[in-house]
Design a protein around this motif. Structure first.
Motif, mmCIF file in Angstrom:
data_model
loop_
_atom_site.group_PDB
_atom_site.id
_atom_site.type_symbol
_atom_site.label_atom_id
_atom_site.label_comp_id
_atom_site.label_asym_id
_atom_site.label_seq_id
_atom_site.Cartn_x
_atom_site.Cartn_y
_atom_site.Cartn_z
ATOM 1 N N ALA A 6 0.872 -1.075 -0.127
ATOM 2 C CA ALA A 6 -0.039 0.034 0.005
ATOM 3 C C ALA A 6 0.883 1.205 -0.010
ATOM 4 C CB ALA A 6 -0.945 -0.093 1.147
ATOM 5 N N ALA A 7 1.789 1.371 0.834
ATOM 6 C CA ALA A 7 2.992 2.488 0.991
ATOM 7 C C ALA A 7 3.530 2.642 -0.484
ATOM 8 C CB ALA A 7 3.893 2.204 1.849
ATOM 9 N N GLY A 23 8.851 10.276 -7.556
ATOM 10 C CA GLY A 23 8.830 9.855 -8.944
ATOM 11 C C GLY A 23 9.528 8.052 -8.779
ATOM 12 N N GLY A 24 8.708 7.281 -9.570
ATOM 13 C CA GLY A 24 9.035 5.743 -9.590
ATOM 14 C C GLY A 24 8.499 5.119 -8.498
ATOM 15 N N GLY A 25 8.148 6.084 -7.460
ATOM 16 C CA GLY A 25 7.614 5.419 -6.077
ATOM 17 C C GLY A 25 8.871 5.178 -5.011
ATOM 18 N N ALA A 26 10.009 5.419 -5.215
ATOM 19 C CA ALA A 26 11.029 5.142 -4.397
ATOM 20 C C ALA A 26 12.413 6.056 -4.566
ATOM 21 C CB ALA A 26 11.795 3.856 -4.630
ATOM 22 N N GLY A 27 13.167 6.242 -3.605
ATOM 23 C CA GLY A 27 14.219 7.334 -3.457
ATOM 24 C C GLY A 27 15.497 7.140 -4.502
ATOM 25 N N ALA A 62 13.486 0.972 -6.417
ATOM 26 C CA ALA A 62 12.133 0.703 -6.964
ATOM 27 C C ALA A 62 12.445 -0.370 -7.861
ATOM 28 C CB ALA A 62 12.053 1.743 -8.045
ATOM 29 N N ALA A 63 13.469 -1.144 -7.846
ATOM 30 C CA ALA A 63 13.781 -2.511 -8.485
ATOM 31 C C ALA A 63 13.670 -3.504 -7.569
ATOM 32 C CB ALA A 63 15.169 -2.423 -9.456
#
Ligand SMILES: Cc1ncc(COP(=O)(O)O)c(C=O)c1O
Length: 418
Positions: free
Chosen positions: A8-9, A18-22, A27-28
């Motif tokens: 959910a996070a 952007g891309g959902g991660a730092g 993100a991978a």
């Protein structure tokens, strides 16, 4: 593990980050990044309160584990007196002296913030000293995401002109890059014996290919590098962003017994805080007192300096390196039989406290496209084991026999479910 809150996070993060991660690396992660609410020693707790054995370890910096008490105490104490001063302070001198004490071949250093940034500083110093433009790097070696060196990361790029690793990179920056295969003494000799004509200022390498299957440089290759760089006026740069302070107190230079002209440190140097450094020959580094510009608002900030000094203090205890080696060996011994029954065979490559599970289909099949590999890494997370998407494990002094037994069970189950 439920992983529901992390799922959910991640979905929520995509709406703001952007891309959902730092970073793209995070993100991978498979099946998605884990969202952590607490980290201690060798473990992290996710938003649901479930505990995981952490082999990502901040992608390498945490050789002492999460929240080492000595490092945390030094940072907290400094925070109560200053945060950022924009001028000199004793902390930066004490930290620099402590780093140089650990790295005997280095006479001076320059502070920077990240590995990517410090690599650029090293390249600038080399170009200024030699009056030459080009940098030799090796196929598959990663030296940060900057346009100048982020290229030719796949085996298939051997023999080609440098290949950008991302869309949007400067084509002209790559004109200053020359690539060759790692451990290829013949090609190295061809390029460096004509360094002047080939306009080669520096060679940069990670002596154990930390990001590409953990391949060690051969003694012949290292000896040729040192000899040819000396003979043809080329600056030898070791990228010790991963190996520094991990393979030995004096990093890969100590581990391999070869003295580079410049070493780039990051990650472990500050025990989990943000700082990097270029260390090496005084004549190269002292160019910043002349025409070479070195800058950075957050360079040698007091918080990071407290963390560097505290980390260096802890590392003077030689037993840390025995513990790192024992922990790496413990994980290897647990993983090897666990993988033996796998339908898709894999091997464990290990150099000290760095391990990588390498599938028989080759290192490159771990790069995110192989769905079977992604299922394997996802199945580990589901059983409480967090590894990098490429199957690399960063072991720290806090990992225990219990962690390794749990990891072996998870690997066996994930491998046999194929
Ligand atoms: C060998 C190597 N060099 C350079 C870098 C870049 O460091 P940073 O991510 O701090 O910019 C990394 C990062 O993973 C690395 O592994």
């Amino acid at each position: 593990m439920s992983l529901a809150s992390s799922r959910a996070a991640f979905a929520r993060a995509k709406g703001s980050i952007g891309g959902g991660a730092g970073s793209g690396m995070r993100a991978a992660m498979r099946p998605h990044p884990l969202y952590v609410q607490r980290a201690q020693g060798a473990h992290v707790w996710d938003l649901d309160g479930d505990v995981y054995v952490d082999y990502v370890m901040g992608w390498g910096p945490l050789i002492l584990g999460h929240s080492n008490p000595h490092v945390s105490a030094a940072v907290i104490e400094t925070m109560s007196s200053m945060q950022l001063v924009g001028t000199g302070h004793m902390g930066e001198i004490l930290a620099a002296e402590a780093v140089l004490d650990a790295v005997p071949h280095a006479e001076r250093l320059l502070w920077s913030n990240t590995g990517t940034e410090a690599i650029q500083v090293a390249l600038r110093l080399a170009r200024a000293a030699t009056g030459r433009q080009k940098i030799l790097k090796f196929i598959r070696c990663y030296h940060g995401w900057h346009d100048s060196v982020f290229a030719s990361l796949r085996d298939s790029h051997a023999g080609e002109a440098p290949v950008a690793a991302s869309q949007g990179q400067s084509r002209s920056a790559l004109l200053d890059l020359v690539t060759a295969e790692f451990n290829d003494v013949t090609r190295l000799t061809e390029i460096l014996a004509n360094a002047r004509e080939n306009d080669i200022a520096a060679v940069v390498l990670d002596p154990i290919m930390s990001n590409a299957g953990l391949v060690e440089a051969t003694p012949e290759f290292l000896a040729a590098l040192r000899r040819l760089c000396d003979a043809h006026g080329v600056v030898l740069i070791f990228d010790e962003v991963i190996t520094g302070f991990r393979l030995a107190r004096g990093g890969a230079a100590e581990y391999c017994g070869v003295r580079p002209d410049l070493s780039v440190f990051g990650k472990a140097i500050a025990g989990g805080f943000t700082q990097s450094a270029v260390a090496g020959r005084a004549d190269l580094i002292d160019q910043v007192a002349g025409g070479v510009v070195h800058a950075g608002t957050f360079n040698s900030n007091p918080i990071a300096m407290a963390a560097v000094k505290a980390t260096m203090d802890v590392l003077t205890d030689a037993s840390i390196y025995q513990r790192l080696e024992a922990a790496g060996g413990g994980l290897e011994e647990a993983l090897t039989p666990a993988l033996a029954g796998s339908a898709s065979p894999a091997t464990v490559n290990r150099v000290g406290s760095l391990l990588q599970i390498v599938p028989a289909s080759g290192y490159e099949s771990t790069d995110g496209r192989d769905s079977e590999w992604n299922r394997f890494i996802g199945a580990l997370l589901d059983q409480g084991i967090m590894m990098t998407p490429s199957g690399k494990a960063f072991v720290c002094v806090e990992h225990s026999a219990e962690d390794f037994a749990k990891t072996a069970m998870a690997v066996e189950a994930a491998a046999s479910a194929e």
